[in-house]
Write a protein that holds these residues in place. Structure first.
Motif, PDB file in Angstrom:
ATOM      1  N   LEU A 128       0.855  -1.183   0.000  1.00 48.26           N
ATOM      2  CA  LEU A 128       0.000   0.000   0.000  1.00 48.26           C
ATOM      3  C   LEU A 128       0.891   1.232   0.000  1.00 48.26           C
ATOM      4  O   LEU A 128       1.940   1.244   0.653  1.00 48.26           O
ATOM      5  CB  LEU A 128      -0.908   0.022   1.230  1.00 48.26           C
ATOM      6  N   ILE A 129       0.490   2.259  -0.726  1.00 54.13           N
ATOM      7  CA  ILE A 129       1.236   3.515  -0.753  1.00 54.13           C
ATOM      8  C   ILE A 129       0.411   4.597  -0.065  1.00 54.13           C
ATOM      9  O   ILE A 129      -0.769   4.786  -0.386  1.00 54.13           O
ATOM     10  CB  ILE A 129       1.570   3.945  -2.192  1.00 54.13           C
ATOM     11  N   VAL A 130       1.026   5.282   0.884  1.00 48.30           N
ATOM     12  CA  VAL A 130       0.346   6.364   1.596  1.00 48.30           C
ATOM     13  C   VAL A 130       0.088   7.514   0.627  1.00 48.30           C
ATOM     14  O   VAL A 130       0.999   7.996  -0.047  1.00 48.30           O
ATOM     15  CB  VAL A 130       1.197   6.851   2.785  1.00 48.30           C
ATOM     16  N   GLY A 132      -2.070  10.170   1.835  1.00 46.10           N
ATOM     17  CA  GLY A 132      -2.355  11.342   2.647  1.00 46.10           C
ATOM     18  C   GLY A 132      -2.632  10.962   4.087  1.00 46.10           C
ATOM     19  O   GLY A 132      -2.948   9.808   4.395  1.00 46.10           O
ATOM     20  N   VAL A 133      -2.479  11.940   4.977  1.00 50.14           N
ATOM     21  CA  VAL A 133      -2.750  11.769   6.405  1.00 50.14           C
ATOM     22  C   VAL A 133      -3.758  12.835   6.815  1.00 50.14           C
ATOM     23  O   VAL A 133      -3.529  14.030   6.607  1.00 50.14           O
ATOM     24  CB  VAL A 133      -1.462  11.909   7.244  1.00 50.14           C
ATOM     25  N   ARG A 134      -4.874  12.392   7.391  1.00 55.24           N
ATOM     26  CA  ARG A 134      -5.928  13.325   7.791  1.00 55.24           C
ATOM     27  C   ARG A 134      -5.688  13.808   9.223  1.00 55.24           C
ATOM     28  O   ARG A 134      -5.208  13.049  10.073  1.00 55.24           O
ATOM     29  CB  ARG A 134      -7.293  12.656   7.686  1.00 55.24           C
ATOM     30  N   PRO A 135      -6.042  15.055   9.521  1.00 52.20           N
ATOM     31  CA  PRO A 135      -5.854  15.577  10.880  1.00 52.20           C
ATOM     32  C   PRO A 135      -6.646  14.780  11.914  1.00 52.20           C
ATOM     33  O   PRO A 135      -7.753  14.313  11.643  1.00 52.20           O
ATOM     34  CB  PRO A 135      -6.377  17.016  10.780  1.00 52.20           C
ATOM     35  N   ASP A 136      -6.040  14.616  13.089  1.00 50.55           N
ATOM     36  CA  ASP A 136      -6.688  14.085  14.289  1.00 50.55           C
ATOM     37  C   ASP A 136      -6.957  12.584  14.265  1.00 50.55           C
ATOM     38  O   ASP A 136      -7.580  12.057  15.190  1.00 50.55           O
ATOM     39  CB  ASP A 136      -7.994  14.836  14.592  1.00 50.55           C
ATOM     40  N   GLY A 137      -6.495  11.870  13.249  1.00 49.65           N
ATOM     41  CA  GLY A 137      -6.551  10.413  13.294  1.00 49.65           C
ATOM     42  C   GLY A 137      -5.360   9.861  14.063  1.00 49.65           C
ATOM     43  O   GLY A 137      -4.492  10.603  14.546  1.00 49.65           O
ATOM     44  N   LEU A 138      -5.292   8.537  14.189  1.00 51.94           N
ATOM     45  CA  LEU A 138      -4.204   7.921  14.947  1.00 51.94           C
ATOM     46  C   LEU A 138      -2.846   8.150  14.283  1.00 51.94           C
ATOM     47  O   LEU A 138      -1.831   8.306  14.973  1.00 51.94           O
ATOM     48  CB  LEU A 138      -4.467   6.422  15.103  1.00 51.94           C
ATOM     49  N   VAL A 139      -2.810   8.167  12.955  1.00 51.63           N
ATOM     50  CA  VAL A 139      -1.534   8.412  12.273  1.00 51.63           C
ATOM     51  C   VAL A 139      -1.079   9.854  12.508  1.00 51.63           C
ATOM     52  O   VAL A 139       0.108  10.116  12.726  1.00 51.63           O
ATOM     53  CB  VAL A 139      -1.653   8.102  10.768  1.00 51.63           C
ATOM     54  N   ASP A 140      -2.011  10.789  12.499  1.00 53.28           N
ATOM     55  CA  ASP A 140      -1.668  12.184  12.796  1.00 53.28           C
ATOM     56  C   ASP A 140      -1.107  12.301  14.212  1.00 53.28           C
ATOM     57  O   ASP A 140      -0.133  13.024  14.452  1.00 53.28           O
ATOM     58  CB  ASP A 140      -2.905  13.059  12.627  1.00 53.28           C
ATOM     59  N   GLN A 141      -1.691  11.575  15.163  1.00 53.72           N
ATOM     60  CA  GLN A 141      -1.169  11.585  16.531  1.00 53.72           C
ATOM     61  C   GLN A 141       0.246  11.003  16.567  1.00 53.72           C
ATOM     62  O   GLN A 141       1.122  11.511  17.281  1.00 53.72           O
ATOM     63  CB  GLN A 141      -2.094  10.793  17.448  1.00 53.72           C
ATOM     64  N   TRP A 142       0.469   9.918  15.825  1.00 56.42           N
ATOM     65  CA  TRP A 142       1.816   9.341  15.729  1.00 56.42           C
ATOM     66  C   TRP A 142       2.795  10.392  15.197  1.00 56.42           C
ATOM     67  O   TRP A 142       3.891  10.570  15.741  1.00 56.42           O
ATOM     68  CB  TRP A 142       1.786   8.119  14.819  1.00 56.42           C
ATOM     69  N   PRO A 151      11.954  12.602  13.969  1.00 57.82           N
ATOM     70  CA  PRO A 151      11.152  13.068  12.829  1.00 57.82           C
ATOM     71  C   PRO A 151      11.205  12.174  11.595  1.00 57.82           C
ATOM     72  O   PRO A 151      10.278  12.208  10.784  1.00 57.82           O
ATOM     73  CB  PRO A 151      11.750  14.449  12.526  1.00 57.82           C
ATOM     74  N   ARG A 152      12.249  11.370  11.439  1.00 55.41           N
ATOM     75  CA  ARG A 152      12.309  10.557  10.223  1.00 55.41           C
ATOM     76  C   ARG A 152      11.210   9.502  10.197  1.00 55.41           C
ATOM     77  O   ARG A 152      10.844   8.999   9.130  1.00 55.41           O
ATOM     78  CB  ARG A 152      13.678   9.885  10.082  1.00 55.41           C
ATOM     79  N   ASP A 153      10.656   9.154  11.363  1.00 55.75           N
ATOM     80  CA  ASP A 153       9.591   8.158  11.423  1.00 55.75           C
ATOM     81  C   ASP A 153       8.202   8.760  11.225  1.00 55.75           C
ATOM     82  O   ASP A 153       7.201   8.051  11.375  1.00 55.75           O
ATOM     83  CB  ASP A 153       9.635   7.401  12.753  1.00 55.75           C
ATOM     84  N   ILE A 154       8.127  10.031  10.906  1.00 61.08           N
ATOM     85  CA  ILE A 154       6.843  10.620  10.521  1.00 61.08           C
ATOM     86  C   ILE A 154       6.362   9.939   9.243  1.00 61.08           C
ATOM     87  O   ILE A 154       7.134   9.733   8.303  1.00 61.08           O
ATOM     88  CB  ILE A 154       6.996  12.140  10.305  1.00 61.08           C
ATOM     89  N   ILE A 155       5.095   9.561   9.206  1.00 63.34           N
ATOM     90  CA  ILE A 155       4.518   8.918   8.023  1.00 63.34           C
ATOM     91  C   ILE A 155       4.167   9.994   7.006  1.00 63.34           C
ATOM     92  O   ILE A 155       3.453  10.952   7.318  1.00 63.34           O
ATOM     93  CB  ILE A 155       3.278   8.091   8.407  1.00 63.34           C
ATOM     94  N   ARG A 156       4.679   9.821   5.783  1.00 61.59           N
ATOM     95  CA  ARG A 156       4.543  10.836   4.741  1.00 61.59           C
ATOM     96  C   ARG A 156       3.924  10.243   3.480  1.00 61.59           C
ATOM     97  O   ARG A 156       3.977   9.028   3.258  1.00 61.59           O
ATOM     98  CB  ARG A 156       5.923  11.417   4.382  1.00 61.59           C
ATOM     99  N   HIS A 187       4.847  -2.193   9.139  1.00 54.32           N
ATOM    100  CA  HIS A 187       6.227  -2.153   8.649  1.00 54.32           C
ATOM    101  C   HIS A 187       6.239  -1.220   7.446  1.00 54.32           C
ATOM    102  O   HIS A 187       5.604  -1.493   6.431  1.00 54.32           O
ATOM    103  CB  HIS A 187       6.671  -3.566   8.263  1.00 54.32           C
ATOM    104  N   MET A 188       6.950  -0.099   7.571  1.00 56.51           N
ATOM    105  CA  MET A 188       6.927   0.959   6.569  1.00 56.51           C
ATOM    106  C   MET A 188       8.247   1.006   5.801  1.00 56.51           C
ATOM    107  O   MET A 188       9.303   0.625   6.320  1.00 56.51           O
ATOM    108  CB  MET A 188       6.701   2.323   7.235  1.00 56.51           C
TER     109      MET A 188
END
Length: 203
Positions: A128-130, A132-142, A151-156, A187-188
């Motif tokens: 799967l390819i990311v 986008g990340v929506r505000p206030d979801g669990l990924v945004d919290q991560w 910062p390198r582990d930020i999902i982009r 696993h990203m």
């Protein structure tokens, strides 16, 4: 001349916070550009040597810079350090394309209805390819947590999801696994910058 915009955040949420808290003004100043950054397809570069371009642009060897625009011999770069975001034009001569990077993400749902806030598409090679990340979801919290720690582990946008728990090899199965359970372990992979042109087709 280098136009520089600097944002700094020490910490936005107390250690014992039970969940996301209303953001202080200085946190919004830091996080709103971050949320925009992760939804752009940016190329990752590594600073190759210590350099001071001017009084405000001081870079260290190994710093990570995310680039979107280019002009003659320069790129518009976003320097990310823990709790620190700095943006401006940088000479290409001090940057090298970043290599392949893999990392793990663990997300916890407090309730089965909690959403990841992650937009993604399938690839022809079973990942799967990311998108986008929506505000206030669990990924945004991560991402908010990583912004002040690693910062390198930020999902982009453009990151690949190789596996969810023990599930891998089928994009359809990965989507099912993302929606199941209270704990989601991903696993990203972030492809090397010079490999981005060869990313398998998404659909």
């Amino acid at each position: 001349s280098f136009e520089v915009q600097v944002c700094y955040m020490s910490r936005c949420e107390p250690e014992d916070s039970p969940g996301p808290q209303p953001l202080r003004p200085e946190c919004r100043e830091f996080l709103e550009p971050l949320r925009a950054d992760v939804n752009e397809l940016l190329e990752e570069f590594v600073v190759t040597r210590d350099v001071a371009l001017d009084a405000r642009w001081r870079l260290s060897r190994g710093d990570l810079v995310y680039c979107s625009q280019q002009r003659s011999g320069e790129v518009c770069g976003i320097l990310c350090r823990p709790g620190w975001r700095q943006e401006g034009w940088l000479p290409m001569g001090i940057l090298a394309p970043a290599g392949d990077y893999q990392f793990y993400v663990r997300l916890f749902r407090r309730d089965p209805t909690d959403t990841l806030g992650l937009a993604h598409s399938r690839t022809t090679d079973g990942c799967l390819i990311v998108q986008g990340v929506r505000p206030d979801g669990l990924v945004d919290q991560w991402n908010r947590g990583c912004a002040t720690t690693f910062p390198r582990d930020i999902i982009r946008k453009g990151d690949r999801i190789l596996a969810v728990g023990e599930t891998r090899g089928s994009a359809i199965d990965l989507r099912t696994a993302l929606a199941a359970g209270l704990t989601v372990r991903m696993h990203m992979q972030r492809l090397a910058t010079d490999e981005l042109a060869s990313v398998p087709t998404s659909y």
